[in-house]
Design a protein around this motif. Structure first.
Motif, PDB file in Angstrom:
ATOM      1  N   GLU A  30     -28.081  53.552 -25.797  1.00 51.90           N
ATOM      2  CA  GLU A  30     -26.642  53.467 -26.021  1.00 51.90           C
ATOM      3  C   GLU A  30     -26.348  52.495 -27.155  1.00 51.90           C
ATOM      4  OE1 GLU A  30     -24.330  55.246 -24.795  1.00 51.90           O
ATOM      5  OE2 GLU A  30     -22.613  54.190 -25.682  1.00 51.90           O
ATOM      6  N   GLU A  31     -27.198  51.467 -27.275  1.00 47.45           N
ATOM      7  CA  GLU A  31     -27.023  50.489 -28.360  1.00 47.45           C
ATOM      8  C   GLU A  31     -27.186  51.166 -29.727  1.00 47.45           C
ATOM      9  OE1 GLU A  31     -29.844  47.364 -28.242  1.00 47.45           O
ATOM     10  OE2 GLU A  31     -28.853  46.170 -29.790  1.00 47.45           O
ATOM     11  N   ASN A  32     -28.195  52.017 -29.822  1.00 46.13           N
ATOM     12  CA  ASN A  32     -28.394  52.743 -31.087  1.00 46.13           C
ATOM     13  C   ASN A  32     -27.218  53.652 -31.385  1.00 46.13           C
ATOM     14  OD1 ASN A  32     -30.827  51.504 -31.223  1.00 46.13           O
ATOM     15  ND2 ASN A  32     -32.064  53.337 -30.863  1.00 46.13           N
ATOM     16  N   LYS A  33     -26.701  54.294 -30.356  1.00 44.91           N
ATOM     17  CA  LYS A  33     -25.566  55.197 -30.545  1.00 44.91           C
ATOM     18  C   LYS A  33     -24.355  54.436 -31.079  1.00 44.91           C
ATOM     19  CE  LYS A  33     -22.595  58.393 -27.988  1.00 44.91           C
ATOM     20  NZ  LYS A  33     -22.348  59.003 -26.658  1.00 44.91           N
ATOM     21  N   GLN A  34     -24.080  53.285 -30.487  1.00 43.12           N
ATOM     22  CA  GLN A  34     -22.935  52.488 -30.934  1.00 43.12           C
ATOM     23  C   GLN A  34     -23.154  51.964 -32.358  1.00 43.12           C
ATOM     24  OE1 GLN A  34     -20.061  52.346 -29.361  1.00 43.12           O
ATOM     25  NE2 GLN A  34     -20.999  53.672 -27.803  1.00 43.12           N
ATOM     26  N   GLU A  35     -24.402  51.644 -32.699  1.00 43.38           N
ATOM     27  CA  GLU A  35     -24.698  51.182 -34.050  1.00 43.38           C
ATOM     28  C   GLU A  35     -24.482  52.304 -35.060  1.00 43.38           C
ATOM     29  OE1 GLU A  35     -25.047  48.447 -35.352  1.00 43.38           O
ATOM     30  OE2 GLU A  35     -26.050  48.752 -37.287  1.00 43.38           O
ATOM     31  N   PHE A  36     -24.873  53.512 -34.679  1.00 42.85           N
ATOM     32  CA  PHE A  36     -24.657  54.644 -35.572  1.00 42.85           C
ATOM     33  C   PHE A  36     -23.159  54.861 -35.815  1.00 42.85           C
ATOM     34  CE2 PHE A  36     -23.608  59.168 -36.041  1.00 42.85           C
ATOM     35  CZ  PHE A  36     -24.300  59.456 -37.201  1.00 42.85           C
ATOM     36  N   ILE A  37     -22.374  54.781 -34.742  1.00 43.14           N
ATOM     37  CA  ILE A  37     -20.919  54.947 -34.884  1.00 43.14           C
ATOM     38  C   ILE A  37     -20.350  53.871 -35.792  1.00 43.14           C
ATOM     39  CG2 ILE A  37     -18.735  54.849 -33.619  1.00 43.14           C
ATOM     40  CD1 ILE A  37     -20.181  56.144 -31.261  1.00 43.14           C
ATOM     41  N   ARG A  38     -20.848  52.634 -35.622  1.00 38.89           N
ATOM     42  CA  ARG A  38     -20.348  51.540 -36.454  1.00 38.89           C
ATOM     43  C   ARG A  38     -20.677  51.775 -37.931  1.00 38.89           C
ATOM     44  NH1 ARG A  38     -21.597  46.769 -38.920  1.00 38.89           N
ATOM     45  NH2 ARG A  38     -23.834  47.159 -38.744  1.00 38.89           N
ATOM     46  N   LEU A  39     -21.908  52.197 -38.200  1.00 35.08           N
ATOM     47  CA  LEU A  39     -22.304  52.449 -39.589  1.00 35.08           C
ATOM     48  C   LEU A  39     -21.519  53.602 -40.186  1.00 35.08           C
ATOM     49  CD1 LEU A  39     -26.175  52.012 -39.242  1.00 35.08           C
ATOM     50  CD2 LEU A  39     -24.564  50.468 -40.391  1.00 35.08           C
ATOM     51  N   LYS A  40     -21.249  54.583 -39.376  1.00 33.45           N
ATOM     52  CA  LYS A  40     -20.504  55.722 -39.893  1.00 33.45           C
ATOM     53  C   LYS A  40     -19.065  55.336 -40.220  1.00 33.45           C
ATOM     54  CE  LYS A  40     -20.063  60.634 -39.511  1.00 33.45           C
ATOM     55  NZ  LYS A  40     -20.618  61.844 -38.925  1.00 33.45           N
ATOM     56  N   LYS A  41     -18.492  54.463 -39.397  1.00 32.81           N
ATOM     57  CA  LYS A  41     -17.150  53.981 -39.697  1.00 32.81           C
ATOM     58  C   LYS A  41     -17.141  53.206 -41.015  1.00 32.81           C
ATOM     59  CE  LYS A  41     -15.569  53.703 -34.884  1.00 32.81           C
ATOM     60  NZ  LYS A  41     -15.257  52.783 -33.769  1.00 32.81           N
ATOM     61  N   LEU A  42     -18.169  52.397 -41.218  1.00 30.23           N
ATOM     62  CA  LEU A  42     -18.268  51.658 -42.481  1.00 30.23           C
ATOM     63  C   LEU A  42     -18.395  52.619 -43.656  1.00 30.23           C
ATOM     64  CD1 LEU A  42     -20.731  48.801 -41.486  1.00 30.23           C
ATOM     65  CD2 LEU A  42     -18.301  48.586 -42.010  1.00 30.23           C
TER      66      LEU A  42
END
Length: 375
Positions: A30-42
């Protein structure tokens, strides 16, 4: 390393193998998933999909916006409101897709209705011969297409109707050689033989892609509620679903004339790579330039959308997967997406999970009804 791959994925530069690595990494935690979402927002904040061309620039933006304030993101969503599902995302769906066994119920058959009132059920798996009331063979079904034979001796115009259920597509070759691809949830009426009339007239409720056989002496006319589409020999896509407030016609080649059925002077000619939209509540035509491939990809089992709202996309998902989507999350309804999904190789749950990567939400599925909620 993984950030480099994510950058390539977001810029639609990743190979299939690299896309698989990205999504394997997302699935690990789940941590990786949230990191991916964060990077995509950036990435979205940076306008990367249009301007940033290399990893160095993106890293500079990441460092600058490493902790973006919620207000900034909301502002971007408010004014841009464009979320992106890349083409590569389709590979992800394909990779994790699980086909469900189709139940052999009446709802899964293509239905052929004859003017005599006879109803025949057409299966995906079985070939079929279609006969007229005298026992003569008039058409044969092979694989997923029904081919009509030309019979000049026919003295009476007889109409057939093909009804394609949700979650299926079908192809029919008419007696003049015209090829018609029928999309899910479509009803199409046509003569068994065209040779008796001065024109070739058919009617459509739903969506179809036409490859009209050229015959300058007999115009080919498609009746679509309040609109007639007249052609001599051309290729075009027509969408006329009852639940939509519009009729769309997209021209690939040749030319077509669209006119209001009760007011023939209200008409427009369409050129290749143009789409004309008839607003049912305004009785007017609006034309614009488009990429026809975006509107014909369904023939090849793909759903392509370009800055389409989730509301419009969900209507297509309903037809392709025979489900009812009730969206209780108004923010999601207003979001726009761009991307491609291989609908033939995935299921509705996989697709919803893909959308959740960009705009998190929750949903419940009971039989064929899906309700979406604020997360």
């Amino acid at each position: 390393m993984i950030q480099n791959l994510i950058f390539k994925y977001l810029n639609n530069q990743a190979s299939e193998n690299e896309v698989s690595k990205v999504f394997d990494w997302i699935e690990q935690s789940e941590e990786n998933k949230q990191e991916f979402i964060r990077l995509k927002k950036l990435w979205m904040l940076s306008g990367s999909y249009s301007n940033t061309k290399n990893l160095f620039e993106w890293n500079k933006i990441k460092n600058k916006l490493s902790a973006p304030k919620k207000s900034i993101f909301n502002q971007v969503l408010k004014y841009a409101a464009v979320l992106v599902l890349l083409v590569a995302g389709a590979h992800y769906i394909t990779t994790i897709s699980v086909k469900t066994e189709e139940k052999n119920t009446v709802e899964n058959f293509v239905i052929l209705e004859k003017s005599s009132g006879t109803i025949e059920y057409i299966s995906d798996k079985k070939d079929k011969i279609v006969k007229d009331t005298l026992g003569n063979i008039i058409a044969k079904k092979n694989n997923k297409e029904l081919i009509y034979y030309k019979n000049p001796s026919t003295k009476k115009t007889i109409y057939n109707t093909i009804k394609v259920p949700f979650s299926k597509t079908f192809k029919v070759v008419l007696s003049d050689g015209t090829i018609v691809h029928l999309n899910a949830g479509t009803s199409f009426t046509y003569p068994e033989q065209f040779n008796l009339a001065n024109n070739r007239k058919v009617s459509l409720q739903g969506e179809a892609h036409f490859e009209v056989f050229k015959d300058k002496t007999k115009p080919f006319i498609v009746e679509a509620n309040d609109v007639n589409i007249e052609v001599l020999g051309t290729t075009f896509n027509l969408s006329n679903y009852e639940e939509d407030g519009f009729i769309d016609c997209v021209l690939t080649e040749g030319s077509v004339r669209l006119s209001e059925r009760d007011n023939q002077e209200n008409a427009i000619f369409l050129q290749p790579n143009q789409k004309v939209t008839w607003q049912k509540n305004k009785s007017s035509f609006i034309a614009k330039d488009v990429n026809p491939e975006n509107y014909t990809a369904w023939i090849h089992g793909e759903l392509v959308f370009h800055k389409d709202s989730f509301t419009n996309i969900s209507k297509k998902i309903e037809r392709y997967y025979n489900v009812k989507i009730i969206n209780n999350y108004t923010f999601l309804a207003s979001q726009e997406f761009t991307g491609t999904i291989k609908i033939k190789e995935s299921n509705v749950e996989n697709i919803l999970e893909l959308f959740k990567l960009d705009t998190p939400f929750t949903y419940k599925k009971k039989q064929n009804i899906i309700e979406i909620y604020h997360p």
